[in-house]
Write a protein that holds these residues in place. Structure first.
Motif, PDB file in Angstrom:
ATOM      1  N   VAL A  68     -35.512  53.688  37.985  1.00  0.00           N
ATOM      2  CA  VAL A  68     -35.103  54.335  36.740  1.00  0.00           C
ATOM      3  C   VAL A  68     -35.004  53.265  35.658  1.00  0.00           C
ATOM      4  O   VAL A  68     -34.726  52.096  35.943  1.00  0.00           O
ATOM      5  CB  VAL A  68     -33.762  55.089  36.886  1.00  0.00           C
ATOM      6  N   GLY A  85     -37.113  58.179  36.456  1.00  0.00           N
ATOM      7  CA  GLY A  85     -36.193  58.529  35.377  1.00  0.00           C
ATOM      8  C   GLY A  85     -36.247  57.468  34.295  1.00  0.00           C
ATOM      9  O   GLY A  85     -36.215  56.274  34.599  1.00  0.00           O
ATOM     10  N   GLU A  86     -36.355  57.874  33.046  1.00  0.00           N
ATOM     11  CA  GLU A  86     -36.410  56.927  31.927  1.00  0.00           C
ATOM     12  C   GLU A  86     -35.843  57.611  30.692  1.00  0.00           C
ATOM     13  O   GLU A  86     -36.275  58.700  30.324  1.00  0.00           O
ATOM     14  CB  GLU A  86     -37.848  56.479  31.672  1.00  0.00           C
ATOM     15  N   ASP A  87     -34.859  56.957  30.059  1.00  0.00           N
ATOM     16  CA  ASP A  87     -34.272  57.582  28.877  1.00  0.00           C
ATOM     17  C   ASP A  87     -33.466  56.545  28.092  1.00  0.00           C
ATOM     18  O   ASP A  87     -33.173  55.451  28.579  1.00  0.00           O
ATOM     19  CB  ASP A  87     -33.354  58.744  29.277  1.00  0.00           C
ATOM     20  N   LEU A  91     -26.743  59.721  32.510  1.00  0.00           N
ATOM     21  CA  LEU A  91     -28.143  59.762  32.924  1.00  0.00           C
ATOM     22  C   LEU A  91     -28.272  59.504  34.423  1.00  0.00           C
ATOM     23  O   LEU A  91     -29.037  60.191  35.125  1.00  0.00           O
ATOM     24  CB  LEU A  91     -28.953  58.727  32.143  1.00  0.00           C
ATOM     25  N   ASP A  96     -27.425  62.438  36.573  1.00  0.00           N
ATOM     26  CA  ASP A  96     -28.516  63.411  36.601  1.00  0.00           C
ATOM     27  C   ASP A  96     -29.639  62.954  37.530  1.00  0.00           C
ATOM     28  O   ASP A  96     -30.191  63.751  38.301  1.00  0.00           O
ATOM     29  CB  ASP A  96     -29.077  63.636  35.197  1.00  0.00           C
ATOM     30  N   TRP A  97     -29.974  61.681  37.457  1.00  0.00           N
ATOM     31  CA  TRP A  97     -31.077  61.164  38.265  1.00  0.00           C
ATOM     32  C   TRP A  97     -30.741  61.163  39.755  1.00  0.00           C
ATOM     33  O   TRP A  97     -31.599  61.450  40.588  1.00  0.00           O
ATOM     34  CB  TRP A  97     -31.445  59.757  37.799  1.00  0.00           C
ATOM     35  N   SER A 124     -31.184  64.782  40.782  1.00  0.00           N
ATOM     36  CA  SER A 124     -32.542  65.339  40.718  1.00  0.00           C
ATOM     37  C   SER A 124     -33.584  64.540  41.482  1.00  0.00           C
ATOM     38  O   SER A 124     -34.598  65.095  41.941  1.00  0.00           O
ATOM     39  CB  SER A 124     -32.983  65.459  39.254  1.00  0.00           C
ATOM     40  N   GLN A 125     -33.353  63.223  41.646  1.00  0.00           N
ATOM     41  CA  GLN A 125     -34.393  62.376  42.213  1.00  0.00           C
ATOM     42  C   GLN A 125     -34.080  61.847  43.614  1.00  0.00           C
ATOM     43  O   GLN A 125     -34.977  61.427  44.330  1.00  0.00           O
ATOM     44  CB  GLN A 125     -34.665  61.184  41.273  1.00  0.00           C
ATOM     45  N   ILE A 185     -33.333  56.066  44.804  1.00  0.00           N
ATOM     46  CA  ILE A 185     -33.629  55.181  43.679  1.00  0.00           C
ATOM     47  C   ILE A 185     -33.530  53.743  44.184  1.00  0.00           C
ATOM     48  O   ILE A 185     -32.478  53.309  44.641  1.00  0.00           O
ATOM     49  CB  ILE A 185     -32.650  55.401  42.507  1.00  0.00           C
TER      50      ILE A 185
END
Length: 329
Positions: free
Chosen positions: A165, A198-200, A212, A215-216, A219-220, A223
């Protein structure tokens, strides 16, 4: 760990005592102590909510004390372009001899720094510099190099087919953009097998990074590495997964070399960071503005060094912070 981090935050928040509101005059007792100073210098800080910015403001005050002919006033931009720009305009109107600006968003502050120059006042941009302003100086670090030293190390550290991420700083910010550029050109170009899941933008902010990361994680799932453009965001992401054994081997990279990050690295909870020494940056700013004020130099553009901090040397920096009271037992 919680006690140490709390101590860091308590020390950093002491900077609030040195700040004044964007539209207010400097504190009366400070003026009294510095009534014989030859030069008035304003430092427009980006935000108290950013741990590095708070640290830098504190070090600016300490570095300025070495120059009895200068009086430094610090103003908090509160991570708000309008407030920071208003602070710059107020400093111009109040007749400061020099104004040092730590931009919140370089392009948003550009026209206001140009106003400083047009008013015949010495202008310095720092952390990050704003390039291309004729007549302005800059004191900074090289953000590309800061990310590059981490990215080179990560090439051999991130596992094959790693899932990562990316936490980005503010859009348009020179440091944020250059650090991300270095990661793309140095790490991702060399490791096409790595997938960004994930990138933000977290805007240097720990709370935004935590949100963030939450959320990652949901959802992911897996990591393998957190690639962050500063330590504050990296620490926020790590806070989310600190008690989750599934992320015990997650790597994490940052920039700044903050006290918190150095503790995390020393304890094996963070992988590496690049030192952006607020101590060195503040000293170089004060040295530079003094040279400009006294006519020793007419323009200065200079950078501090960018050493990599890992588990092998983190204890050296922890000791420095302890000696300065930024980490207490």
């Amino acid at each position: 760990m919680k006690k140490k981090i709390l101590a860091i935050l308590m020390v950093l928040t002491l900077v609030l005592a040195t700040f004044v509101g964007c539209g207010n005059s400097a504190k009366e007792e400070d003026n009294k102590d510095s009534k014989d100073a030859t030069y008035k210098v304003a430092y427009i800080a980006r935000a108290q909510s950013d741990s590095f910015a708070a640290w830098l403001a504190n070090e600016m005050k300490a570095a300025a004390a070495e120059y009895p002919d200068m009086k430094l006033d610090i103003f908090d931009g509160q991570a708000d372009d309008e407030k920071e720009n208003a602070a710059i305009e107020n400093a111009i109107a109040n007749g400061y001899d020099a104004i040092i600006v730590q931009p919140n968003n370089g392009e948003a502050q550009r026209p206001y720094v140009e106003q400083i120059v047009d008013a015949g006042i010495i202008a310095i941009t720092t952390n990050a510099r704003i390039d291309g302003i004729e007549g302005a100086s800059s004191v900074d670090a090289n953000p590309y190099t800061q990310a590059e030293v981490n990215a080179k190390a990560a090439i051999d550290q991130v596992p094959q087919n790693g899932r990562v991420v990316v936490l980005k700083g503010p859009s348009g910010n020179f440091h944020a953009d250059e650090r991300l550029k270095a990661w793309k050109e140095v790490f991702f170009a060399a490791r096409p097998d790595v997938k960004i899941v994930g990138e933000d933008f977290a805007n240097w902010n720990k709370d935004e990074a935590m949100s963030l990361m939450e959320d990652w994680v949901t959802s992911q799932g897996k990591i393998d590495a957190i690639i962050s453009m500063n330590d504050n965001m990296a620490a926020g992401a790590l806070e989310v997964i600190k008690d989750n054994s599934a992320y015990a081997n997650t790597l994490s990279y940052g920039v700044d070399g903050t006290p918190e990050a150095c503790l995390l690295i020393e304890q094996g909870k963070m992988t590496s960071t690049c030192l952006q020494s607020a101590i060195d940056l503040a000293k170089l700013n004060m040295e530079s503005v003094h040279k400009l004020l006294t006519g020793e130099e007419t323009q200065i553009n200079t950078d501090i060094d960018a050493p990599l901090i890992t588990k092998d040397n983190a204890s050296e920096y922890v000791k420095i912070y302890k000696d300065r009271g930024l980490i207490t037992e």
